[in-house]
Design an enzyme around this catalytic site. Sequence first.
Site, PDB file in Angstrom:
ATOM      1  N   SER A  65      -5.089  -4.358  14.888  1.00  0.00           N
ATOM      2  CA  SER A  65      -5.084  -4.051  13.408  1.00  0.00           C
ATOM      3  C   SER A  65      -5.092  -2.840  12.579  1.00  0.00           C
ATOM      4  O   SER A  65      -4.631  -2.169  12.713  1.00  0.00           O
ATOM      5  CB  SER A  65      -6.539  -5.153  13.835  1.00  0.00           C
ATOM      6  N   ASP A  76      -1.468 -15.388  11.410  1.00  0.00           N
ATOM      7  CA  ASP A  76      -2.593 -14.985  11.140  1.00  0.00           C
ATOM      8  C   ASP A  76      -2.483 -14.659   9.951  1.00  0.00           C
ATOM      9  O   ASP A  76      -2.080 -14.792   9.306  1.00  0.00           O
ATOM     10  CB  ASP A  76      -2.164 -13.453  12.021  1.00  0.00           C
ATOM     11  N   HIS A 126      -5.245 -13.804  14.164  1.00  0.00           N
ATOM     12  CA  HIS A 126      -5.629 -12.236  14.416  1.00  0.00           C
ATOM     13  C   HIS A 126      -6.842 -11.997  15.274  1.00  0.00           C
ATOM     14  O   HIS A 126      -7.929 -11.930  15.057  1.00  0.00           O
ATOM     15  CB  HIS A 126      -6.671 -11.721  12.312  1.00  0.00           C
TER      16      HIS A 126
END
Length: 307
Positions: free
Chosen positions: A120, A248, A276
């Site tokens: 991320s 995600d 995610h």
Amino acid sequence: MPLPKVRANGIELFYDTTGDPADPCVLLVMGLGTQMIAWSNALVERIAAKGFFVVRYDNRDVGLSTHLDGAFAINPLLALVALKLRVRLPLAYTLTDMAADGIALLDALGVDRAHVVGASMGGMIAQLMAAGWPDRVASLTSIMSSSGAPEVPGPTAEVRRALLRRRPKPGERDAAIRGGAEIMRLLSFPDPARDEAMLAEMAAAAFDRNYDPAGGRRQLLAILADGSRVERLARITAPTLVIHGEADPLIPVAAGEDLVRRIPGARLERIAQMAHDLPPAQLPLLARLIVDHARAADPALDEAAGG
């Protein structure tokens, strides 16, 4: 026993290591407002067992590393409005500063080159390490991350609302744990190996280790201010693997597809049963992808492992 902290890039970074320091290094860089413990011990141990020296650390403003208490930290919604209006906001630091933190940690540990893995926001930081310090990055693995290009789709409306909500105050432990678990539930794949109780336990462990919403806001401001990394990504020479979950809801898989177009020679691994998060059931696959990519990037290492 003293805590494993080092002075790096003008701040203190908390870190831990697993494996033999003589082995090739894998540096793990975590995401927005998320502590290094989000890299599960199971994943770290799987990578180390394959002959790697694994280093994970808390980014500045999170966990047990230096917090820039009192520095400018704006509400996320106001930051987005300011960005749209092209209003310049004061920055406590940039994503490039955070990339320099990781390189300085490698310096402090005596590591010349590392296989850098970021998740991320950590993927954004890892991208900047590879673009800015090409001699220090043996390979790059960017997980559930983005180029920052404005045309890349953003989060679902539900996730956006959840992330823009006011975070509980430090004294509101129960509310903070409930809120943290709810956000993880929204972002995570419904993995049968991880139940609701596990999400609450993870949120509690993170809160009890450190809870600093203002630090997360400063990190978010650094992401927003960094904007598009497209031009910088074109300079990356390290062999690059992009891993992205097809489910995600925060950074859609289209962002992973965009990254492989931006980074020369990059390849994409899509994981259907991943959102995610780093789902427990996918840890063996994630470890194998990271290890195989590092070995392929270093012919001598691949040869030593038997091809």
